[in-house]
Scaffold this motif. Sequence first.
Motif, short mmCIF file in Angstrom:
data_model
loop_
_atom_site.label_atom_id
_atom_site.label_comp_id
_atom_site.label_asym_id
_atom_site.label_seq_id
_atom_site.Cartn_x
_atom_site.Cartn_y
_atom_site.Cartn_z
N GLY A 157 0.82 -1.21 0.00
CA GLY A 157 0.00 0.00 0.00
C GLY A 157 0.85 1.26 0.00
N GLU A 158 0.85 1.94 1.15
CA GLU A 158 1.48 3.25 1.25
C GLU A 158 2.92 3.29 0.73
OE1 GLU A 158 -0.35 5.57 1.91
OE2 GLU A 158 -1.97 4.93 3.25
N LEU A 159 3.67 2.21 0.97
CA LEU A 159 5.09 2.27 0.62
C LEU A 159 5.44 1.30 -0.50
CD1 LEU A 159 6.53 2.54 4.25
CD2 LEU A 159 6.05 4.39 2.64
N GLU A 160 4.45 1.03 -1.33
CA GLU A 160 4.60 0.07 -2.41
C GLU A 160 5.82 0.38 -3.28
OE1 GLU A 160 1.01 -0.15 -4.60
OE2 GLU A 160 1.42 -2.19 -5.32
N ALA A 161 6.04 1.65 -3.51
CA ALA A 161 7.08 2.04 -4.46
C ALA A 161 8.48 2.11 -3.85
CB ALA A 161 6.72 3.41 -5.07
N PHE A 162 8.61 1.70 -2.58
CA PHE A 162 9.90 1.88 -1.91
C PHE A 162 10.49 0.54 -1.47
CE2 PHE A 162 7.45 5.72 -1.67
CZ PHE A 162 8.36 6.71 -2.00
N ARG A 163 11.77 0.59 -1.16
CA ARG A 163 12.46 -0.62 -0.72
C ARG A 163 12.32 -0.73 0.80
NH1 ARG A 163 15.83 2.25 -3.87
NH2 ARG A 163 17.27 2.73 -2.14
N VAL A 164 11.63 -1.78 1.23
CA VAL A 164 11.28 -1.92 2.65
C VAL A 164 11.87 -3.20 3.23
CG1 VAL A 164 9.38 -1.99 4.31
CG2 VAL A 164 9.11 -0.72 2.16
N GLY A 165 12.53 -3.11 4.35
CA GLY A 165 13.07 -4.29 5.02
C GLY A 165 12.27 -4.60 6.28
N LEU A 166 12.44 -5.82 6.77
CA LEU A 166 11.70 -6.25 7.96
C LEU A 166 12.66 -6.88 8.96
CD1 LEU A 166 8.98 -6.99 9.45
CD2 LEU A 166 9.02 -9.11 8.13
N VAL A 167 12.57 -6.48 10.21
CA VAL A 167 13.38 -7.14 11.23
C VAL A 167 12.59 -7.27 12.52
CG1 VAL A 167 14.47 -4.95 11.94
CG2 VAL A 167 15.63 -7.08 12.43
N HIS A 168 12.67 -8.45 13.11
CA HIS A 168 12.03 -8.64 14.41
C HIS A 168 12.80 -9.68 15.21
CE1 HIS A 168 10.26 -12.34 12.90
NE2 HIS A 168 9.89 -11.67 11.83
N GLY A 169 12.46 -9.77 16.48
CA GLY A 169 13.21 -10.60 17.41
C GLY A 169 13.19 -12.09 17.11
N LEU A 227 13.71 -13.40 14.25
CA LEU A 227 14.65 -13.74 13.19
C LEU A 227 15.93 -14.30 13.79
CD1 LEU A 227 14.47 -10.70 10.73
CD2 LEU A 227 13.34 -12.91 10.52
N HIS A 228 16.63 -15.03 12.98
CA HIS A 228 17.95 -15.52 13.34
C HIS A 228 18.87 -14.31 13.51
CE1 HIS A 228 21.64 -17.86 12.98
NE2 HIS A 228 20.89 -18.87 13.34
N PRO A 229 19.76 -14.32 14.49
CA PRO A 229 20.64 -13.16 14.69
C PRO A 229 21.33 -12.72 13.40
CG PRO A 229 21.00 -14.77 16.43
CD PRO A 229 20.00 -15.37 15.50
N HIS A 230 21.67 -13.69 12.60
CA HIS A 230 22.36 -13.39 11.36
C HIS A 230 21.45 -12.63 10.39
CE1 HIS A 230 24.94 -13.92 7.91
NE2 HIS A 230 23.91 -14.42 7.24
N GLU A 231 20.20 -13.07 10.30
CA GLU A 231 19.23 -12.40 9.42
C GLU A 231 18.95 -10.98 9.91
OE1 GLU A 231 16.10 -15.77 8.06
OE2 GLU A 231 16.29 -15.50 10.22
N LYS A 232 18.89 -10.85 11.22
CA LYS A 232 18.65 -9.55 11.83
C LYS A 232 19.76 -8.59 11.44
CE LYS A 232 17.47 -10.59 16.20
NZ LYS A 232 17.57 -10.55 17.66
N GLU A 233 20.96 -9.06 11.65
CA GLU A 233 22.15 -8.30 11.35
C GLU A 233 22.12 -7.84 9.88
OE1 GLU A 233 24.37 -8.57 14.02
OE2 GLU A 233 25.79 -7.15 13.18
N GLN A 234 21.76 -8.79 9.02
CA GLN A 234 21.71 -8.52 7.59
C GLN A 234 20.72 -7.39 7.29
OE1 GLN A 234 23.88 -9.96 5.70
NE2 GLN A 234 23.17 -8.77 3.92
N ALA A 235 19.52 -7.51 7.85
CA ALA A 235 18.48 -6.51 7.61
C ALA A 235 18.94 -5.13 8.11
CB ALA A 235 17.18 -6.92 8.31
N MET A 236 19.62 -5.12 9.25
CA MET A 236 20.10 -3.86 9.81
C MET A 236 21.17 -3.24 8.89
SD MET A 236 18.48 -3.42 12.72
CE MET A 236 19.35 -1.89 12.80
N LEU A 237 22.06 -4.10 8.43
CA LEU A 237 23.14 -3.59 7.57
C LEU A 237 22.58 -3.03 6.27
CD1 LEU A 237 25.93 -6.28 8.15
CD2 LEU A 237 25.87 -3.89 8.93
N GLU A 238 21.58 -3.70 5.72
CA GLU A 238 20.98 -3.22 4.47
C GLU A 238 20.34 -1.86 4.67
OE1 GLU A 238 18.40 -6.28 2.99
OE2 GLU A 238 20.10 -7.54 2.38
N PHE A 239 19.77 -1.67 5.85
CA PHE A 239 19.16 -0.37 6.13
C PHE A 239 20.23 0.70 6.31
CE2 PHE A 239 17.03 2.66 9.11
CZ PHE A 239 16.08 3.12 8.21
N ARG A 240 21.24 0.34 7.04
CA ARG A 240 22.34 1.29 7.28
C ARG A 240 22.99 1.74 5.99
NH1 ARG A 240 25.37 1.63 12.40
NH2 ARG A 240 27.37 1.80 11.38
#
Length: 707
Positions: A519-531, A533-546
């Motif tokens: 919906g609102e952010l259809e046109a944008f690149r959106v990542g997802l992170v939550h507790g 997730l595997h620590p490694h996946e979390k880290e990955q999502a954070m790095l991509e955002f950074r």
Amino acid sequence: MDATKREGEGAAQKNTAPTEVLATPVSQVREVTSQWVPLLDKLGIRTAADLLFFFPRDYEDLSDRRAIADLEEEKLQTVRGQVVEVDGQSGGFGKSRVGVVVRDDTDSIRAIWFNQPFMRRKFRVGQHVLMSAKPRFQSGRWEMAHPRVSWLDHPEEGAGVDLLPLYPLTEGLKQYQVRRIVTAALEDYAAALEEVFPESLLASLDLESLHAAVRSIHNPASRTELSVARRRFIYQELFILQLALAARRWQQKVGFRAPALPASAQIDARITRLFPFELTSGQREVIQQVADDIASETPMNRLLQGDVGSGKTVVAVYAILTAVSHGYQAALMAPTEILARQHINTLGTLLEKSRVRCRLLAGSVTAKERAEVLQEIKAGEVDVVIGTHAVVQQDVEFSKLGLVVIDEQHKFGVRQRAAIRQGHYSPHYLVMTATPIPRTVSMALFGDLDVSVLRDMPPGRCPVSTYLIEPDHQQKWWDFVREKLREGRQAFVVAPLVDESENFAARSVAESFEQLTNGELEAFRVGLVHGRLHPHEKEQAMLEFRSGKTQVLVSTTVIEVGVDVPNATIMVVDSPERFGLSQLHQLRGRVGRGANPGFCAVLVDEQLSDSARERLNAFASTSDGFELAELDFDLRGPGDLFGTRQHGLPPMRVADLRRDRQILEEARRESQALFAKDPGLSRPEHARLRRQMLKRYGQALELADVG
Ligand code: ADP
Ligand code: MG
């Protein structure tokens, strides 16, 4: 049979030590039948003493007791009588009505319950009950709708009593049964209780004796008597906690030696030169406190509280470099690898031209590299070790550790510190938190630490603008978000992590992600992170955002702590009523950290309660984390952030930090005075206080037998 048992007990009590008498298994207490034993066990009651200290959770107020004929309308009153009739009607459409007629010597009254068909099963003709409600006179007869009922053991129970105790119950155990057992315990065992406070202290603190208090807390003759008794137990609980904290503090000071690390004018000049800015006066002040502490051989145990962005790192760096300049090693521990890496970058930049050697120890460091670093640390070739809490605590052997800084330790594992000590040697400790702790809580639970507060902010920071967004303004808000994203900024969207099984109205982080990306952010690149997730996946999502690979990060509060993404300027919180004020404030602190102003929006819906709305309005109207922490404490108590488990102390039994603030202040003052007069509590008149203290807090606070 009961009589025999009682006599037996009496005889036993004569020549048995009081502690043994009190330890009598509950199965041997008069009136306790064997099938109740497991039920009492569920309530935590195993001994006679447990019964004596099984305090009512509340009291039925029977102070306005009336004969039925003397009732008045629209006033809360209590009647006593016998059930003479029970009937029930179901009126179709799931509607039902249960009626119970109760009679006393003067008249009868009808109690009515609508749509609670199960009430019918609770009554039998012939039972004696107390019923309280505001009665009405209806077609020639008194009626009470949905009264509170106490089922009585015998017709006289509670007669002459204004406050009838209400105990916590468990399935299968009835209120009157618990009352009966507790009464028996009071009669047979209370005499064996030994006063904890010395006589003189009872008098000077104006506290009721244990014997009197234990009787009146179970069977208070009046509200006044009850509050006198309660005050005694609350006082005792807080007093002993404060004694334990004083003992711990004392033990730290006399039991351990740290290296003296005085900061000379020369060291000071060398360190301050490194920072590309002037220190704020707050930083100067706190640095002075820390410098004074570490200049001495008494180990520092200091808690530094400072709002997000207040510049705590500068204080840490100052202490670290002071240690290093004396030839000692320092460790800087962060809760996550991202934060540890952030710190090593900061230090790397500051120390570019110096000979200080920093190394990282974190989960992602390869085994080979790790072995190498460990070797270097042991050989004294590393000055500053930076890593995650877990990693640094494991198996690191330092050659000459002088200082440990623990960053963002808002989940207070403060008491794991011992891990790094050896014998009577201890490094200095500095614990830093961006979660302001309400004064009461810090006094109550962290009383063994010295506390510094960084109140001012570095110049030039503009506060984050905060908005409550009503449903009909959300459209406009997302327009604004999209505009900022197109300008190149980034955004966080935070939602609670809600189990599908949980029946909350709140939207979960997964739902938010689905809706926004479609919906609102259809046109944008959106990542997802939550507790989850595997620590490694979390880290990955954070790095991509950074790195900017994703423009929006939808997440739970895992991003709450310390993450620094200067380009992120927007924080959106969904279902904000599910978060504490301090937590919201932490989230807000994630944005507006760079050159661009920050915006924080909490999305509210119409069903928001008045109190939740009031809290959120307060959040929007102040940017002072300390003020919000105090407010949160006033509104929600300490439970939320400082749930008992997080600081590692056993939960309070009778005291409530919010309600009993005043008693806490006094108990703290008095316990410190007592401890100062008799450090280690070795005088005989303090033996019982000492025993109580060790029993309750000895383990949690690692109190050696302080005698
Ligand atoms: P926190 O207390 O949240 O850990 P930091 O130590 O990360 O805060 O500091 C936040 C930002 O403020 C950093 O970018 C830091 O360089 C900057 N800063 C710290 N002290 C000052 C100062 N005295 N003047 C200007 N900027 C400062
Ligand atoms: Mg920080």
